[in-house]
Every structure is written in C-alpha cells, then in structure tokens.
Design a protein around this motif. Structure first.
Motif, PDB file in Angstrom:
ATOM      1  N   THR A  14      37.664  41.959  34.516  1.00 38.25           N
ATOM      2  CA  THR A  14      37.114  41.707  35.846  1.00 38.25           C
ATOM      3  C   THR A  14      38.200  41.867  36.892  1.00 38.25           C
ATOM      4  O   THR A  14      39.386  41.983  36.559  1.00 38.25           O
ATOM      5  N   GLU A  49      33.044  43.263  34.009  1.00 37.06           N
ATOM      6  CA  GLU A  49      32.437  42.582  35.147  1.00 37.06           C
ATOM      7  C   GLU A  49      30.997  42.141  34.854  1.00 37.06           C
ATOM      8  O   GLU A  49      30.043  42.551  35.527  1.00 37.06           O
ATOM      9  N   ASP A 105      37.698  37.845  41.301  1.00 34.33           N
ATOM     10  CA  ASP A 105      36.444  37.330  40.754  1.00 34.33           C
ATOM     11  C   ASP A 105      36.698  36.007  40.038  1.00 34.33           C
ATOM     12  O   ASP A 105      36.860  35.958  38.820  1.00 34.33           O
ATOM     13  N   THR A 135      33.865  34.727  37.282  1.00 27.99           N
ATOM     14  CA  THR A 135      33.968  35.224  35.906  1.00 27.99           C
ATOM     15  C   THR A 135      35.185  34.629  35.213  1.00 27.99           C
ATOM     16  O   THR A 135      35.130  34.296  34.016  1.00 27.99           O
TER      17      THR A 135
END
Length: 272
Positions: free
Chosen positions: A215, A136, A219, A222
């Motif tokens: 991740t 992350e 998300d 990303t």
C-alpha cells in the motif's frame, strides 16, 4: 506468447479467462492467479495485468487472468454483481489454474476490490492459495464507494461541455450515500449493501496463508488493519509502495498505463 483465452466454470456461471502458460511449456514450482479490481479500476489495469502475466510466463510462472461473472468478457449482467458470487468465481479460477498447472504453488495477486475478494475467498476454506499478495485492498466499503462516487461526479464535470449539476448537488446533499453507478459501472443493490457492511473487522486473515500487503505510505487505514492482523499472530507483512498508476484516472497527463516500477514490485513479491 503462449496465451490461451477460454471459458470455464459451471454451465450456469461461465467465466472468461486467459491462461498464460510457462515459457518452456512445463508448469513451474509457482503459478499465479490474478484477481482483478472492480469496474473502472479493472478497465484501467487490464493492460497492466496482461503485461505482468506475460512477464511471469516468460520467467516460467504460469498465470491465469479472468473476469468475474458479469464483468469484462465474462457472461452475465453487471447489475447482478455481488461479493459472494465473485468469491465463488475466484475459487473456480483457482481450481482451473490448479488443473492447468498441477503441482504448482499457487499465489494470488489481488488488486483493490480483487484483493478484498481474495481475503474473503481464502478465509472461506474452499480454495487453498499458498500466498496472498494484496495490492491496496479495499478494507472500508463505504469509504471506497464514496471515493468512486466522488470520482464519478468529477468525471461528469470534465466530460460534458455543460455539466449536469444535479450529480454534484446530490453528492453535496448526501456525501455518504452509496452510488448506483460509478464511472460507467452499475453497483447492484446487493453490492451496495455488502459494501456498506465491509469494514476492517470483517476481513480477518487466517494463519493458513502467508500474506504480503502492498500500500502507499499515506494509507494509514490499511497499515492499521495489517498491524491488527500481526497482533493476532497472522503471517502477514506490510510493505509501503508508491507508484504512478491512478486507479480511476485517464493515463494522460498524471498517470501511467503500465508503470515499470509496479510491474517490478509485483513480480518481485513472488520471491520474497
């Protein structure tokens, strides 16, 4: 357990580290450098990465954990913290691990802002990891700072019997302002400027390092960044991973200090 705390780095910028020697006492084919998160996220994951390092050491993988200058047990004032200095700290830690585990293939495991610093340090060319595992990563500095500020205000609301409403009024007045303090950690003027300029396009990966990005499924920022790196033919792979660790919350009732699924996922990432 073969864990050795020590100081390293240049005399003008000492760094505290803990080296977890391989269980059999001999350097294996792989060694791991842990690049920790910033501020409260680093405090929240301290025990997690300690347990991960102990696991890796028992499996024959030497591991070095360290605190960036001005953070944790390293000397220095947190009000002086900034990305360029921390990037150099990471390279100093890499050289120290290479000295303690000669001949090993060094993998960097970075979390949150530590993952971002891993990208910046690897791109700089002063140190040469064989692989990056980015958990992350922070790819949008303003978005990250805004999240820290919102969590800071929420913590103040729940901590005091009579909340200081000025924090919430300031947040409502200018939600995009970069905070001077976030969950007990000072953000220096230089760091605030650097976070304000941190954007996905400022974090290109290089072809020199195999990269695994972990991740959460929701998300999309990303995921898009990883896809853009793939479009540039970089050796990067994206893997979605849901876990029960809240980076900034207290462990009880909705988070976990050392979730076993996260330990297993990061340990497995070394062998993919």
């Amino acid at each position: 357990m073969n864990a050795y705390p020590f100081m390293f780095g240049p005399a003008s910028r000492q760094i505290f580290g803990v080296f977890h020697a391989a269980g059999d006492g001999r350097p294996g084919s792989t060694a791991v450098l842990v690049c920790p998160p910033f501020g409260q996220e680093g405090l929240r994951t301290y025990r997690f990465f300690k347990v991960l390092a102990e696991r890796l050491a028992r499996s024959g993988i030497a591991t070095l954990r360290f605190d960036f200058h001005g953070a944790g047990d390293s000397p220095g004032d947190e009000s002086e913290g900034e990305l360029d200095g921390w990037r150099r700290d990471l390279c100093s830690a890499h050289e120290e691990l290479r000295r303690r585990a000669p001949g090993s293939r060094i993998v960097w495991i970075g979390a949150r802002l530590g993952a971002t610093l891993a990208v910046l340090a690897a791109r700089n060319g002063r140190c040469d990891p064989a692989r990056l595992v980015l958990w992350e990563p922070v790819i949008d500095g303003r978005r990250y700072a805004r999240h820290l500020r919102e969590r800071h205000v929420a913590a103040i609301d729940t901590t005091f019997c009579i909340p200081d409403l000025a924090w919430r009024r300031n947040l409502a007045h200018d939600p995009e302002a970069l905070p001077e303090e976030a969950l007990g950690t000072v953000l220096s003027p230089t760091l605030r400027t650097q976070l304000g300029a941190l954007a996905p396009e400022s974090l290109p990966l290089t072809a020199l390092h195999d990269t695994l990005v972990l991740t959460s499924p929701d998300d999309q920022h990303t995921a898009q960044w990883a896809a853009e790196q793939q479009s540039r033919h970089m050796p990067v792979r994206l893997a979605y991973f849901q876990h029960r660790l809240d980076w900034t919350a207290d462990p009880y009732p909705n988070s976990a200090m050392v979730p076993a699924d996260a330990l297993n996922r990061l340990q497995g990432a070394l062998h993919e």
